[in-house]
Structures are given as structure tokens and as C-alpha cells.
Design an enzyme around this catalytic site. Structure first.
Site, mmCIF file in Angstrom:
data_model
loop_
_atom_site.group_PDB
_atom_site.id
_atom_site.type_symbol
_atom_site.label_atom_id
_atom_site.label_comp_id
_atom_site.label_asym_id
_atom_site.label_seq_id
_atom_site.Cartn_x
_atom_site.Cartn_y
_atom_site.Cartn_z
ATOM 1 N NE ARG A 79 -3.111 2.644 2.609
ATOM 2 C CZ ARG A 79 -3.304 3.276 3.792
ATOM 3 N NH1 ARG A 79 -2.623 3.187 4.771
ATOM 4 N NH2 ARG A 79 -4.012 4.528 3.755
ATOM 5 C CG HIS A 123 -1.232 9.034 3.697
ATOM 6 N ND1 HIS A 123 -1.502 7.400 3.858
ATOM 7 C CD2 HIS A 123 -0.684 9.329 4.993
ATOM 8 C CE1 HIS A 123 -1.271 7.268 4.948
ATOM 9 N NE2 HIS A 123 -0.829 8.447 5.858
ATOM 10 C CD GLU A 168 -5.367 7.510 10.066
ATOM 11 O OE1 GLU A 168 -4.896 8.438 10.244
ATOM 12 O OE2 GLU A 168 -5.120 6.519 10.370
ATOM 13 C CG ASN A 293 -5.171 3.326 8.687
ATOM 14 O OD1 ASN A 293 -5.194 2.502 8.019
ATOM 15 N ND2 ASN A 293 -4.823 4.311 8.431
ATOM 16 C CE1 TYR A 295 -2.325 3.294 12.677
ATOM 17 C CE2 TYR A 295 -0.270 2.375 13.589
ATOM 18 C CZ TYR A 295 -0.987 2.752 12.563
ATOM 19 O OH TYR A 295 -0.318 3.081 11.402
ATOM 20 C CD GLU A 352 -1.756 3.722 8.332
ATOM 21 O OE1 GLU A 352 -1.533 4.095 9.424
ATOM 22 O OE2 GLU A 352 -2.021 4.675 7.423
HETATM 23 C C1 GI1 Z 1 -4.267 6.728 15.894
HETATM 24 O O1 GI1 Z 1 -3.308 6.449 14.888
HETATM 25 C C2 GI1 Z 1 -3.741 6.644 13.741
HETATM 26 O O2 GI1 Z 1 -4.973 5.761 13.184
HETATM 27 C C3 GI1 Z 1 -2.644 6.664 12.553
HETATM 28 C C4 GI1 Z 1 -1.460 6.343 12.885
HETATM 29 N N1 GI1 Z 1 -0.810 6.640 11.755
HETATM 30 C C5 GI1 Z 1 -1.667 7.050 10.840
HETATM 31 N N2 GI1 Z 1 -2.660 7.142 11.552
HETATM 32 C C6 GI1 Z 1 -1.293 7.505 9.480
HETATM 33 O O3 GI1 Z 1 -1.929 7.007 8.558
HETATM 34 C C7 GI1 Z 1 0.283 7.441 8.999
HETATM 35 O O4 GI1 Z 1 0.789 8.363 8.220
HETATM 36 C C8 GI1 Z 1 1.207 7.441 10.489
HETATM 37 O O5 GI1 Z 1 2.486 7.518 10.231
HETATM 38 C C9 GI1 Z 1 0.660 6.178 11.291
HETATM 39 C C10 GI1 Z 1 1.586 6.174 12.655
HETATM 40 O O6 GI1 Z 1 1.336 7.444 13.527
#
Ligand code: GI1
Length: 446
Positions: A79, A123, A168, A293, A295, A352
Site C-alpha cells: 500500500r 494521504h 483518515e 487503521n 493501533y 494500517e
Molecule cells: C491513531 O493512529 C492513527 O490511526 C494513525 C497512525 N498512523 C496514521 N494514522 C497515518 O495514516 C500514518 O501516516 C502514520 O505514520 C501512522 C503512525 O502514527
């Protein structure tokens, strides 16, 4: 690990993810125009240590080496995002053939190595020239985005069959227009609803155009979190509801139901004069997948001083990454089951998932056991989701390479491949070697 590979379907797409401004560099080469992140990162005080994406991972010049490394690791899905200002330096009008050529060559290189591209159109790197016309506050930007998308579909659509319109939109809206910690660095909560709407409108316009041009799959990527109340107190339950609207349903509802959540009006009241007849029908048109995405989960307590009327609570005993985010893989399962039952059987791709930890180079190796464990726990959580009926079709590690982590610059490393920014040497971390072994087992088993 063998038992884990059996829990994923044969055609499951395992991959890695990156984004243009975070890895490419070459910001003044081959006709590229300025993006809002070029301006923002060169504004004193905005980025930790004064870092910029001017060079980043120098991927623009090292693309073939990087694709070859993916192939050596047995990665079969990649991706990446396209830099809009490489294609239209002014955002619209005269297109830049050398910018298109880069992504043309990247696509061909990937296909030669049997790596399937998943392309993100946006992005966060909006052409600065459009920002000077109001950016996402200006409804015209949605139509310029459609024209950009059509140009890219036309150039790559014969070989790229998987597309993401936006990465996002919540971050562009909130970090970029309310908090001011991301480009364009505005602190104007009163424009947030309009910005979000124009981002979603541009998504709808691009999807509509793709349906006339392409035969592949198209979706959107949202950053989503399960939201848990810190206690069963009424005020914390209210905080959970409002925080869920602010972080999740603000974008899930219009995309899947053509409405905005009423709870949001308590947080960000708006006069809907910017919503035109037909907009929401355009926004809610059917998608082929939802990119998620994930985390970490959000645990919240009532705090009327916060915009979502909620503050995050980190439990003293819970492990956190170097971003301060809790490590909780079950949150991924909870999130996917909620999406599946609230928004229908839409196929899901984890676009992600990953973790930043402090990496140390020891004798040319990086023993990043915490990152490896984070990833393996989330693969297990993903398998649990699939076993509970959620149609998950793919998973992309964030990130292939250490890269420019927005306002935190190069201080945070998410890669499964280490980048020495002084020499641009790539070193595969233990987590990257483990992913490679897992992929080999998966493909051998299936
Ligand atoms: C709460 O985390 C978010 O979903 C998120 C985390 N991240 C992201 N979105 C972005 O899509 C990436 O560009 C960042 O590098 C990556 C790491 O921070």
C-alpha cells in the site's frame, strides 16, 4: 506460528504500507509542486527537531531497491500513496508527466516482483496552491480531487485494481483544522464539519468516477478505535457515546448510511448550508471494502473541557508503545465486530497496524521483540475476528520503512525495516524477518 497461518483464508492479502510525503523525499524534483506539508514542515516550531520530508527515506531515488527488498522478504501486497502535487503541481490544470511516470514505473516494478499495489489517492499532502484557494474549506477542492483521481485512474487503472480514496479524513479535519498540529495548521473548530463534508464529498465523487472507468475495488480508510468507558458512571457512559461520535461515527455514518450522527451536533454544532442536495447520496454509495487503521483502543472518562467531552485514560498497568498508545489487540477484535454488526457485511482490510518503539542497532541488527510481539498479538486478534464472522480480506503493517512521523519528525520509528537517515542504509529488523518467515509459512501452507 504454523497454527496461526491456518486461521487465515487462502487469498488473504498480507502487505506493508507507506505514504508519499513520509518516504519519498525529492520534494523539488521532476516538476513536483509544493504540498501543504512542505510549507508546514518548513514553518519553524511545527515539527520536532525542525525535521522535514525534504529527503525522508529518499524513496523517490531508491524505489527499485525498496521494491526488491519487499520481494526478498516475500511481501506480496504494497500500500502506497500518490503525491497529488507530483501529478498536478498547482492542484489542477496542467498535469506533470514526470510525476505520473514515477508511479507508472513503481507500479510496473511491483508487478514484475509479483507484488499487488493498493493505492491511496490522498494521504494528507494537498497541493499548496489549492490551500491558497481555501483547501478543504473550499467545496471546489472536492471537484479538483475528482479530476486528479480520474487522471490517476486513467494512467494506472489498467494495472492497479485496488484503490483507497482517502487516508483518515478525521486526521485532516481534526489535526489539520481544529488542533493545528498537522498541516495546514489551522485552529478553526467552526470549519471542521465543512472540511469533513468536503473530504467525504470528494471521496464520493472519486468513487462515482471510478465506477465509470474501472473494474477493480475501491474503498476509504478510516482511523477507528473501540471506545470503552473508564467506569460505569453515567457521565463516563456519556463520554463514551460522544467520543465514539467524534472519532468513529462522524465518518462511518455518512459513508455507510448517508447521515451524520446527531451526537456530533452536541460537540460541533453547525448550520448545514454547505450540504448540497445529493451530497449524502454521493457519499454513501456502495464500496468494495472499508480500510481500517487500528493501533489502540480509547478508554475515556467524562471531561467537558475536551472537544469530545472525553479524556483518554491509560491504566497504570497497561503496556504502551513509544507513542504512548496502549497495546491491546483485543480492541481490534472488538472494533471489527462492532463495524460488522453496525454497518453490514462490508469486507474489511486492515490498511494500517503497527507500533513505534525505540530501536537500537546492535552489530548491524535490530532486536525489536516488542514490535514483533505487538504484530503477532494483532494477527491473532484478526484471526479471532475472522472466526467470529468478520470478512477481513487483508492486513498491511505500518510501516515497511521507518519514516517521517508527521509532527514528530524522525523521532518515532514504525518500520519493520530500519532506515539510517544519514546513510539511507536499510536494515531489516527482527520484526521484518519474523514477518517474512510468517509469510513464507502462510504461502507454503496454502
Ligand atoms: C491513531 O493512529 C492513527 O490511526 C494513525 C497512525 N498512523 C496514521 N494514522 C497515518 O495514516 C500514518 O501516516 C502514520 O505514520 C501512522 C503512525 O502514527
Amino acid at each position: 506460528m504454523t497454527s496461526l497461518v491456518k486461521r487465515f483464508p487462502r487469498h488473504f492479502a498480507w502487505g506493508v504500507a507507506t505514504a508519499s510525503y513520509q518516504i519519498e523525499g525529492a520534494v523539488n524534483e521532476d516538476g513536483r509542486g509544493a504540498s501543504i506539508w512542505d510549507v508546514f514542515s518548513h514553518t519553524p516550531g511545527k515539527i520536532l527537531h525542525g525535521d522535514t520530508g525534504d529527503i525522508a527515506c529518499d524513496h523517490y531515488h531508491r524505489m527499485r531497491e525498496d521494491v526488491n527488498l519487499m520481494s526478498q522478504l516475500g511481501i506480496s501486497n504494497y500500500r502506497f500513496s500518490i503525491s497529488w502535487p507530483r501529478i498536478f503541481p498547482m492542484g489542477y490544470g496542467q498535469k506533470n508527466s514526470r510525476g505520473l511516470d514515477f508511479y507508472d514505473q513503481l507500479t510496473d516494478q511491483l508487478l514484475q516482483e509479483n507484488i499487488e499495489p493498493l493505492v491511496t489517492l490522498y494521504h494528507w499532502d494537498l497541493p499548496q496552491a489549492l490551500q491558497e484557494k481555501g483547501g478543504w474549506i473550499n467545496r471546489d477542492t472536492a471537484f479538483y480531487f475528482r479530476d486528479y483521481a480520474v487522471t490517476v485512474f486513467d494512467k494506472l487503472g489498467d494495472r492497479v485494481h485496488n484503490w483507497i480514496t482517502h487516508n483518515e479524513p478525521w486526521v485532516t479535519t481534526v489535526a489539520g483544522h481544529i488542533q493545528g498540529r498537522h498541516a495546514p495548521g489551522l485552529k478553526q473548530p467552526n470549519v471542521a464539519r465543512k472540511v469533513a463534508h468536503h473530504l467525504l464529498l470528494s471521496h464520493g465523487l472519486a468513487v462515482e468516477s471510478y465506477r465509470d472507468m474501472g473494474k477493480g475495488r475501491i474503498g476509504i480508510t478510516l482511523n477507528l478505535h473501540p471506545v470503552y468507558p473508564a467506569s460505569s458512571r453515567e457521565e463516563d457512559l456519556t463520554a463514551q457515546q460522544l467520543h465514539d461520535a467524534f472519532h468513529n461515527t462522524w465518518f462511518l455514518d455518512p459513508v455507510f448510511t448517508g447521515t451524520y450522527p446527531e451526537e456530533l451536533d452536541e460537540i460541533l454544532p453547525f448550520d448545514n448550508d454547505f450540504i448540497a442536495e445529493g451530497d449524502l447520496n454521493l457519499i454513501q454509495q456502495p464500496l468494495d471494502f472499508l480500510g481500517v487503521n487500528y493501533y489502540a483502543p480509547h478508554r475515556v472518562r467524562w471531561n467537558p473541557d475536551e472537544i469530545s467531552h472525553a479524556s483518554l485514560v491509560i491504566l497504570p498497568e497497561e503496556p504502551i508503545t513509544s507513542m504512548g498508545w496502549p497495546v491491546d489487540a483485543k480492541g481490534l477484535t472488538d472494533l471489527l465486530i462492532r463495524i460488522h454488526y453496525d454497518y453490514g457485511p462490508i469486507p474489511i482490510i486492515i490498511t494500517e497496524n503497527g507500533a513505534a518503539y525505540e530501536d537500537v542497532v546492535e552489530d548491524g541488527q535490530i532486536h525489536d521483540a516488542l514490535r514483533q510481539h505487538y504484530l503477532e498479538m494483532h494477527w491473532d486478534a484478526l484471526a479471532n475476528s475472522i472466526e467470529q464472522g468478520v470478512p477481513v480480506h487483508g492486513y498491511y503493517v505500518w510501516s515497511f520503512l521507518d519514516n517521517f512521523e508527521w509532527a514528530l519528525g524522525y523521532s518515532k520509528r514504525f518500520g519493520i525495516v530500519y532506515v539510517d537517515y544519514l546513510t539511507q542504509q536499510r536494515i531489516v529488523k527482527d520484526s521484518g524477518l519474523a514477518y517474512s518467515r510468517f509469510l513464507r509459512e502462510f504461502y507454503e501452507y496454502h
